[in-house]
Design a protein around this motif. Structure first.
Motif, PDB file in Angstrom:
ATOM      1  N   GLN A  69       0.808  -1.239   0.076  1.00  0.00           N
ATOM      2  CA  GLN A  69       0.146  -0.037   0.102  1.00  0.00           C
ATOM      3  C   GLN A  69       0.861   1.237  -0.169  1.00  0.00           C
ATOM      4  O   GLN A  69       0.480   2.133  -0.557  1.00  0.00           O
ATOM      5  CB  GLN A  69      -0.847  -0.076   1.272  1.00  0.00           C
ATOM      6  N   ILE A  70       1.758   1.244   0.860  1.00  0.00           N
ATOM      7  CA  ILE A  70       2.739   2.490   0.766  1.00  0.00           C
ATOM      8  C   ILE A  70       3.380   2.823  -0.368  1.00  0.00           C
ATOM      9  O   ILE A  70       3.590   3.910  -0.669  1.00  0.00           O
ATOM     10  CB  ILE A  70       3.887   2.272   1.905  1.00  0.00           C
ATOM     11  N   ALA A  71       3.605   2.002  -1.278  1.00  0.00           N
ATOM     12  CA  ALA A  71       4.185   2.213  -2.734  1.00  0.00           C
ATOM     13  C   ALA A  71       3.400   2.655  -3.869  1.00  0.00           C
ATOM     14  O   ALA A  71       3.626   2.945  -4.877  1.00  0.00           O
ATOM     15  CB  ALA A  71       4.857   0.916  -3.340  1.00  0.00           C
ATOM     16  N   ILE A  72       2.089   2.787  -3.561  1.00  0.00           N
ATOM     17  CA  ILE A  72       1.103   3.077  -4.657  1.00  0.00           C
ATOM     18  C   ILE A  72       1.134   4.540  -4.768  1.00  0.00           C
ATOM     19  O   ILE A  72       0.853   5.302  -4.020  1.00  0.00           O
ATOM     20  CB  ILE A  72      -0.267   2.648  -4.049  1.00  0.00           C
ATOM     21  N   ALA A  73       1.107   4.991  -6.026  1.00  0.00           N
ATOM     22  CA  ALA A  73       0.877   6.309  -6.463  1.00  0.00           C
ATOM     23  C   ALA A  73      -0.492   6.919  -6.777  1.00  0.00           C
ATOM     24  O   ALA A  73      -0.753   7.827  -6.590  1.00  0.00           O
ATOM     25  CB  ALA A  73       2.107   6.571  -7.779  1.00  0.00           C
ATOM     26  N   ASN A  74      -1.121   6.037  -7.619  1.00  0.00           N
ATOM     27  CA  ASN A  74      -2.627   6.271  -8.050  1.00  0.00           C
ATOM     28  C   ASN A  74      -3.398   4.873  -8.385  1.00  0.00           C
ATOM     29  O   ASN A  74      -2.666   3.931  -8.672  1.00  0.00           O
ATOM     30  CB  ASN A  74      -2.493   7.211  -9.155  1.00  0.00           C
ATOM     31  N   ILE A  75      -4.481   4.956  -8.262  1.00  0.00           N
ATOM     32  CA  ILE A  75      -5.576   4.059  -8.622  1.00  0.00           C
ATOM     33  C   ILE A  75      -6.512   4.388  -9.459  1.00  0.00           C
ATOM     34  O   ILE A  75      -7.180   5.676  -9.556  1.00  0.00           O
ATOM     35  CB  ILE A  75      -6.155   3.211  -7.438  1.00  0.00           C
ATOM     36  N   THR A  76      -6.850   3.656 -10.540  1.00  0.00           N
ATOM     37  CA  THR A  76      -7.899   4.019 -11.631  1.00  0.00           C
ATOM     38  C   THR A  76      -9.058   3.021 -11.492  1.00  0.00           C
ATOM     39  O   THR A  76      -8.539   1.668 -11.800  1.00  0.00           O
ATOM     40  CB  THR A  76      -7.303   4.074 -12.811  1.00  0.00           C
ATOM     41  N   LEU A  77     -10.073   3.113 -11.319  1.00  0.00           N
ATOM     42  CA  LEU A  77     -11.336   2.018 -11.358  1.00  0.00           C
ATOM     43  C   LEU A  77     -11.942   2.265 -13.048  1.00  0.00           C
ATOM     44  O   LEU A  77     -12.544   3.371 -13.194  1.00  0.00           O
ATOM     45  CB  LEU A  77     -12.172   2.456 -10.181  1.00  0.00           C
ATOM     46  N   VAL A  78     -11.940   1.201 -13.659  1.00  0.00           N
ATOM     47  CA  VAL A  78     -12.435   1.312 -15.060  1.00  0.00           C
ATOM     48  C   VAL A  78     -13.618   0.469 -14.941  1.00  0.00           C
ATOM     49  O   VAL A  78     -13.694  -0.940 -14.923  1.00  0.00           O
ATOM     50  CB  VAL A  78     -11.224   0.753 -15.960  1.00  0.00           C
ATOM     51  N   PRO A  79     -14.919   1.124 -15.024  1.00  0.00           N
ATOM     52  CA  PRO A  79     -16.173   0.447 -14.945  1.00  0.00           C
ATOM     53  C   PRO A  79     -16.391  -0.585 -16.469  1.00  0.00           C
ATOM     54  O   PRO A  79     -15.995  -0.152 -17.370  1.00  0.00           O
ATOM     55  CB  PRO A  79     -17.153   1.355 -14.617  1.00  0.00           C
ATOM     56  N   GLY A  80     -17.217  -1.474 -16.310  1.00  0.00           N
ATOM     57  CA  GLY A  80     -17.794  -2.219 -17.341  1.00  0.00           C
ATOM     58  C   GLY A  80     -16.911  -3.277 -17.507  1.00  0.00           C
ATOM     59  O   GLY A  80     -15.869  -3.690 -17.291  1.00  0.00           O
ATOM     60  N   SER A  81     -17.444  -4.246 -18.627  1.00  0.00           N
ATOM     61  CA  SER A  81     -16.803  -5.380 -18.834  1.00  0.00           C
ATOM     62  C   SER A  81     -16.096  -5.164 -20.240  1.00  0.00           C
ATOM     63  O   SER A  81     -16.647  -4.944 -21.328  1.00  0.00           O
ATOM     64  CB  SER A  81     -17.826  -6.512 -19.418  1.00  0.00           C
ATOM     65  N   ASN A  82     -14.615  -4.961 -20.072  1.00  0.00           N
ATOM     66  CA  ASN A  82     -13.717  -4.738 -21.309  1.00  0.00           C
ATOM     67  C   ASN A  82     -12.817  -6.103 -21.524  1.00  0.00           C
ATOM     68  O   ASN A  82     -12.300  -6.169 -20.534  1.00  0.00           O
ATOM     69  CB  ASN A  82     -13.015  -3.523 -20.770  1.00  0.00           C
ATOM     70  N   PRO A  83     -13.015  -6.424 -22.722  1.00  0.00           N
ATOM     71  CA  PRO A  83     -12.197  -7.603 -22.893  1.00  0.00           C
ATOM     72  C   PRO A  83     -10.573  -7.233 -22.894  1.00  0.00           C
ATOM     73  O   PRO A  83      -9.732  -8.044 -22.830  1.00  0.00           O
ATOM     74  CB  PRO A  83     -12.544  -8.029 -24.341  1.00  0.00           C
ATOM     75  N   VAL A  84     -10.366  -5.922 -22.931  1.00  0.00           N
ATOM     76  CA  VAL A  84      -8.754  -5.513 -22.889  1.00  0.00           C
ATOM     77  C   VAL A  84      -8.344  -6.084 -21.553  1.00  0.00           C
ATOM     78  O   VAL A  84      -6.934  -6.435 -21.580  1.00  0.00           O
ATOM     79  CB  VAL A  84      -8.813  -4.073 -23.077  1.00  0.00           C
ATOM     80  N   TYR A  85      -8.896  -6.293 -20.295  1.00  0.00           N
ATOM     81  CA  TYR A  85      -8.290  -6.408 -19.071  1.00  0.00           C
ATOM     82  C   TYR A  85      -8.480  -7.986 -18.840  1.00  0.00           C
ATOM     83  O   TYR A  85      -8.267  -8.505 -17.759  1.00  0.00           O
ATOM     84  CB  TYR A  85      -9.243  -5.712 -18.094  1.00  0.00           C
ATOM     85  N   GLY A  86      -8.960  -8.872 -19.944  1.00  0.00           N
ATOM     86  CA  GLY A  86      -8.769 -10.244 -19.788  1.00  0.00           C
ATOM     87  C   GLY A  86      -9.952 -10.965 -19.280  1.00  0.00           C
ATOM     88  O   GLY A  86     -10.920 -10.303 -19.031  1.00  0.00           O
TER      89      GLY A  86
END
Length: 238
Positions: A69-86
């Protein structure tokens, strides 16, 4: 707070559920879909760390205690069913990027104390020179747990070195973890008068892991770029 606590407080439409009774073994829910460390839970959210998929091959579970957790710079939440993410990206994807010495130079340390013998130490140091940078962080966490036979122990080490110029951006990351988590689950209603007693102990998860991740990108022209990951994860779980 743990990583999933931050998700609940800062990401829209996200809530968590401590089905195991351990702060590092929580279910993350987003619009009816789940990312969980509990084997057998239907998974519907993909989680990535610096472009590396961290859903486990066995059951697609997510071990939150292996993400520093200490090493995290940013977080992005991508909604929806996207085949790009497997596979199993049914409800969305969580993309986590870690810090670098270029963006986070300097050093800091934090010591926290809390109830149930909770104590933790977080430390980080980063720097850069010319086209190279480095970043190192560590977390040591212990607690007795609010209920009987329910302690947690987390040991994390994160290190990254990088090279960057006008056309090339290359990072090599090494992560080590040695954790022991006890989650004795919830007690039945018949014992609610003493909710802190142990119900199904011992119920522990011991995990040792190391991860090597090479991430790079190259600008081929004004319109074209090439980027990718090469990573190796080794996890031993009892």
């Amino acid at each position: 707070t743990t990583l999933t606590d931050d998700f609940e407080k800062n990401l829209p439409s996200v809530d968590i559920n401590e089905v195991q009774g351990n702060p590092y073994q929580t279910d993350l829910h987003y619009r009816g879909f789940t990312a969980s460390p509990v084997l057998g839970t239907p998974q519907g959210i993909s989680v990535f760390l610096d472009g590396m998929r961290v859903n486990e091959p066995f059951g697609d579970i997510v071990s939150w205690d292996l993400i520093p957790q200490i090493a995290i710079a940013n977080i992005t939440l991508v909604p929806g069913s996207n085949p790009v993410y497997g596979l199993n990206t049914l409800g969305g994807a969580v993309s986590i990027n870690t810090k670098s010495g270029f963006a986070f130079p300097g050093s800091s340390a934090k010591l926290t104390l809390g109830s149930a013998a909770r104590r933790s130490l977080d430390a980080e140091v980063g720097g850069n020179k010319d086209n190279t940078d480095y970043y190192v962080a560590t977390t040591v966490y212990n607690d007795r747990g609010w209920s009987a036979w329910n302690p947690s122990q987390v040991r994390q080490l994160f290190g990254k070195v990088g090279y960057q110029n006008d056309r090339v951006d290359l990072d090599v990351t090494l992560m080590l973890s040695d954790n022991m988590l006890n989650g004795n689950q919830n007690v039945p209603l018949s014992t609610i008068g003493n909710a802190a007693q142990g119900y199904s102990h011992p119920d522990y998860t011991g995990t040792q892991s190391y991860t090597l991740n090479v991430r790079g990108g190259m600008q081929l022209s004004a319109e074209k770029s090439l980027a990718g990951n090469l990573y190796y994860r080794h996890i031993v779980r009892d």
